[in-house]
Design an enzyme around this catalytic site. Structure first.
Site, mmCIF file in Angstrom:
data_model
loop_
_atom_site.group_PDB
_atom_site.id
_atom_site.type_symbol
_atom_site.label_atom_id
_atom_site.label_comp_id
_atom_site.label_asym_id
_atom_site.label_seq_id
_atom_site.Cartn_x
_atom_site.Cartn_y
_atom_site.Cartn_z
ATOM 1 N N GLY A 73 -1.198 17.490 -1.243
ATOM 2 C CA GLY A 73 -1.494 18.849 -1.669
ATOM 3 C C GLY A 73 -2.716 18.996 -2.547
ATOM 4 N N GLU B 212 0.606 10.905 -1.396
ATOM 5 C CA GLU B 212 0.426 10.935 0.065
ATOM 6 C C GLU B 212 -0.347 12.160 0.530
ATOM 7 O OE1 GLU B 212 4.482 10.446 1.359
ATOM 8 O OE2 GLU B 212 4.956 12.546 0.987
ATOM 9 N N TYR C 165 -4.008 31.391 8.302
ATOM 10 C CA TYR C 165 -4.048 31.530 6.835
ATOM 11 C C TYR C 165 -5.210 32.376 6.327
ATOM 12 C CZ TYR C 165 -1.724 26.951 7.531
ATOM 13 O OH TYR C 165 -0.950 25.926 7.943
ATOM 14 N N CYS D 208 -8.386 34.985 24.971
ATOM 15 C CA CYS D 208 -8.072 36.396 25.133
ATOM 16 C C CYS D 208 -6.924 36.701 24.190
ATOM 17 C CB CYS D 208 -7.684 36.696 26.571
ATOM 18 S SG CYS D 208 -9.061 36.416 27.661
#
Ligand SMILES: *Cc1c(COP(=O)(O)O)cnc(C)c1O
Length: 419
Positions: free
Chosen positions: A221, A262, A307, A335
Site C-alpha cells: 500500500g 509486501e 478509479y 465501444c
C-alpha cells in the site's frame, strides 16, 4: 516525483517492429531500483520483503524479483500455482485470500504459508491441519487508501478478521492447537505515512495478544506518484519510524519481531509504460472537446475508468515535424463510453482535458505508470481485442519479448460448439 518517459522514438520503433502496438514495456533498470529500495527497508530484527504478485504476475517479473531476494504474496490459490509454475519455491510464497481454495491442504504441504482472512477460513484450516503454523489477517478497524475502492481496512472493508472478534479467534486457535506465528494486516493502497505508523502500533498490540507470534506482516500500500503533484512514500522515512516501534515493543516484552512487507504497486508501478499509437481523432465542436483515439484503452488499463486514476502521457511524434500543444481528451478503442484515459482525478465519470504535444495519426503514444494493476487487471478480450504483448527492456538496452500478443483463435478456444 512524477515519472519520466523511458521510451524514446527509437525504442518505440524497435518495439513496434518486433511486436506491434499496443504493448506493455517494462524497464529492468527501474524494476531493479525499486526492488533495491524495498530490500533496504529499515528493520529492527530482520526483514522478509514480498512482492504482491497480483500487481503484475508475468513469470519473468516473478523470477527477476526472486533473483534479487524477494518473496511473494499470492491472493488466490491460482496465483500460488502460477508462482510455483514460474519456478518460485513454495517456501517463499504466502497466501492471503478472500477465497480459501479447496486444495489449500496440498498447497500448505508443498511449503507455502497461509494467512487466514476470516473466522470460517480459520475454522476450515484448523479442521484440516490441526497443530499447523498459521498467520492471521486482521482488519485493525482503520483503513487508508487512495479511494474507497482501494481502501481495505476499517468497518467498510471485508478484508481480514474484524479486530473485535479476537475472542472467537482465540477459541478456535486453542481448539485446533494452531501455532499462530504471524499477524498480517494490509489496510489499503495509497496509504498515508501517518496512518501507517498508527497501524503499526495497533498491530503490535495484536502481536502482544498472541505469544506465539514471531512475524508481523504490514502488507503493502505504499504510495507511488505517477503524475505531477502525487507523492511517492519514502520507505526509509516510514521504515525508520516503524523500526523504533518494533524496538520499543522488544524492550517492553522481550520479543524481537521479524518484519514483513509486501508491496505490489511500489515495486512495479513506474517500471512499465504502455506503448500505443494514435489511430484516430475527432472533435465535438466549439463547446466540446478534441478527442485522441488510441489503439489501447481499458483492454490494457482499467485504472482510469475504475478509479479516475491519473497516468502520465506523452505523444512521441513519428516524424520530425515541429509540434505545438493541444488540450485533448484521450480515449481508448472500446465501444464503451467509460473507456476514457483522461478522467478527472478520483472521478471516473468526469472528463479532464490533458495538455499534450499536438498529435497526428500514426504517432506513438506512451502511457506511463502502467506496471501495477494494468496487465493483471485489464478487461481482457472486451470487444474481442487480443491480450497485448509484454516486453522487457533489459539493462543493456536489448528488448526481450516476455509475452506474445494473444493469437485471435485463443479468444474463443474454450467455447464449446453446441449449435
Ligand atoms: C494487494 C495486496 C498487497 C499489495 O498492495 P499494493 O497497494 O499494490 O502495494 C499486499 N498485500 C495484500 C494482502 C494484498 O492483497
Amino acid at each position: 516525483m512524477s515519472q519520466e518517459n523511458f521510451i524514446s522514438r527509437d525504442l518505440a520503433e524497435q518495439i513496434h517492429s518486433k511486436v506491434g502496438t499496443p504493448c506493455y514495456v517494462y524497464s529492468e533498470a527501474v524494476l531493479r531500483d525499486s526492488a533495491s529500495k524495498v530490500l533496504a527497508f529499515p528493520n529492527a530484527f530482520g526483514l522478509t520483503a514480498r512482492y504482491a504478485m497480483k500487481a503484475s504476475p508475468n513469470s519473468n517479473i516473478l523470477r527477476f524479483f526472486a533473483s534479487m531476494g524477494l518473496h511473494f504474496d499470492a491472493s488466490s490459490g491460482y496465483e500460488v500455482r502460477r508462482a510455483i509454475a514460474a519456478g518460485i519455491e513454495p517456501q517463499r510464497i504466502s497466501l492471503s485470500t478472500q477465497e480459501l481454495p479447496d486444495d489449500f491442504v496440498s498447497l500448505v504441504e508443498s511449503g507455502i504459508s497461509v494467512n487466514v482472512c476470516s473466522l470460517s477460513q480459520l475454522k476450515r484450516f484448523g479442521q484440516e491441519l490441526p497443530g499447523e503454523k498459521v498467520g492471521l489477517r486482521i482488519n485493525p478497524g482503520l483503513g487508508s487508501g487512495g479511494t474507497q475502492r482501494t481502501n481495505v481496512g476499517g468497518p467498510a472493508s471485508s478484508f481480514g478478521i474484524w479486530h473485535e472478534d479476537l475472542d472467537q479467534v482465540k477459541k478456535l486457535v486453542e481448539q485446533y492447537e494452531l501455532n499462530v506465528f504471524r499477524i498480517h494486516s494490509h489496510i489499503g493502497s495509497g496509504s498515508d505515512p501517518d496512518v501507517w505508523i498508527k497501524v503499526v502500533g495497533m498491530n503490535l498490540a495484536l502481536v502482544d495478544q498472541f505469544k506465539s507470534v514471531t512475524h508481523l506482516n504490514l502488507g503493502g500500500g505504499y504510495k507511488v506518484g505517477r503524475v505531477e503533484g502525487e507523492k511517492t512514500t519514502d520507505l526509509q522515512v516510514i521504515g525508520e519510524k516503524m523500526k523504533a516501534e518494533f524496538k520499543e515493543f522488544a524492550a517492553k516484552t522481550g520479543r524481537k519481531i521479524h518484519l514483513e512487507v509486501e508491496p505490489g504497486t511500489y515495486l512495479v508501478a513506474n517500471g512499465c509504460s504502455i506503448l500505443s499509437r494514435v489511430q484516430d481523432e475527432t472533435s465535438t465542436g466549439e463547446e466540446g472537446y478534441k478527442f485522441l483515439k488510441l489503439d489501447t484503452g481499458m483492454t490494457d488499463n482499467t485504472r482510469p475508468s475504475m478509479y479516475g486514476a491519473q497516468h502520465p502521457m506523452w505523444v512521441v511524434p513519428a516524424d520530425n515535424s515541429r509540434r505545438g500543444k493541444e488540450d485533448y481528451i484521450v480515449v481508448g478503442h472500446c465501444c464503451e463510453s467509460g473507456d476514457i484515459l483522461t478522467p478527472k482525478a478520483g472521478d471516473p465519470e468526469a472528463l479532464s482535458p490533458r495538455t499534450l504535444k499536438k498529435a497526428r495519426l500514426g504517432d506513438y503514444f506512451v502511457i506511463g505508470g502502467a506496471g501495477a494493476y494494468c496487465a493483471s487487471m485489464a478487461s481482457k478480450n472486451y470487444n474481442s481485442f487480443p491480450e497485448s504483448p509484454e516486453v522487457l527492456v533489459r539493462e543493456g538496452g536489448r528488448v526481450a519479448v516476455i509475452r506474445e500478443r494473444q493469437p485471435i483463435e485463443q479468444i474463443w478456444a474454450n467455447e464449446v460448439a453446441v449449435l
